[in-house]
Write a protein that holds these residues in place. Structure first.
Motif, short mmCIF file in Angstrom:
data_model
loop_
_atom_site.label_atom_id
_atom_site.label_comp_id
_atom_site.label_asym_id
_atom_site.label_seq_id
_atom_site.Cartn_x
_atom_site.Cartn_y
_atom_site.Cartn_z
N GLY A 1 127.52 23.73 105.93
CA GLY A 1 128.09 25.19 106.39
C GLY A 1 127.58 25.92 104.85
O GLY A 1 127.53 25.83 104.14
N GLY A 2 128.34 27.15 104.76
CA GLY A 2 128.81 28.25 103.81
C GLY A 2 129.62 27.52 102.99
O GLY A 2 130.60 27.09 103.21
N VAL A 3 130.02 28.15 101.99
CA VAL A 3 130.49 28.46 101.46
C VAL A 3 132.20 28.76 101.51
O VAL A 3 132.96 27.79 101.34
CB VAL A 3 130.49 29.38 99.32
N SER A 4 131.59 30.12 102.83
CA SER A 4 133.61 29.96 103.02
C SER A 4 134.30 28.52 104.27
O SER A 4 135.33 28.43 104.31
CB SER A 4 133.84 31.44 103.53
N ASP A 5 132.99 28.47 104.51
CA ASP A 5 133.49 26.85 105.84
C ASP A 5 133.92 26.23 104.93
O ASP A 5 134.55 25.36 105.14
CB ASP A 5 132.25 26.66 106.31
N ARG A 6 133.17 25.82 103.49
CA ARG A 6 133.66 24.73 103.19
C ARG A 6 134.78 24.89 102.56
O ARG A 6 136.00 23.52 102.42
CB ARG A 6 132.40 24.21 102.03
N LEU A 7 135.64 26.16 102.07
CA LEU A 7 136.47 26.29 101.11
C LEU A 7 137.70 26.27 102.28
O LEU A 7 138.36 26.02 101.28
CB LEU A 7 136.27 26.93 99.96
#
Length: 138
Positions: free
Chosen positions: A70-76
């Protein structure tokens, strides 16, 4: 921002290097999270290459070898939930990813803030011997 504000008249706890933590005087951080940050900080002070197997870990990871993360937002966006899980299970929480680059290339824990960055020597050991709870993306 509010996380970096130290407006309380109470003296914040000090790190071993003399810096103050950023969470004690912040009214926006829940008590359970402050408690976990204090505990995490104490555990990091005693963690070493000799005793690392005596600890439990929860690691949010994304490696170049993973098919997708996933992207950074999905990860964080799951970080607060993972912090709660780490708090309740008494695990050291770290974020460890190298895809597309190490997270520390663009997001560094602030001095006096929560240290989520995994020590390089520990990351190497944990990847060799999976004794930690890892978060996988499906």
């Amino acid at each position: 921002g509010a996380v970096l504000s130290l407006t309380s008249k109470e003296k914040p706890q000090q790190f071993l290097d003399g810096t103050n933590n950023l969470w004690d005087s912040n009214p926006n951080i829940p008590d359970w999270m402050k408690s976990y940050f204090d505990w995490h900080q104490q555990q990091l002070a005693t963690l070493s290459a000799e005793n690392w197997q005596n600890y439990k870990y929860l690691i949010l990871h994304c490696y170049k070898s993973d098919e997708r993360c996933g992207g950074v937002s999905d990860r964080l966006k799951v970080t607060q939930l993972l912090l709660l899980a780490a708090h309740r299970s008494q695990r050291l929480f770290f974020i460890d990813w190298d895809r597309p680059c190490r997270l520390e290339e663009f997001l560094v824990p602030p001095k006096g803030g929560f240290v989520w960055s995994i020590p390089e020597w520990l990351g190497t050991k944990l990847r060799e011997k999976p004794i930690c709870l890892r978060v996988y993306w499906l």
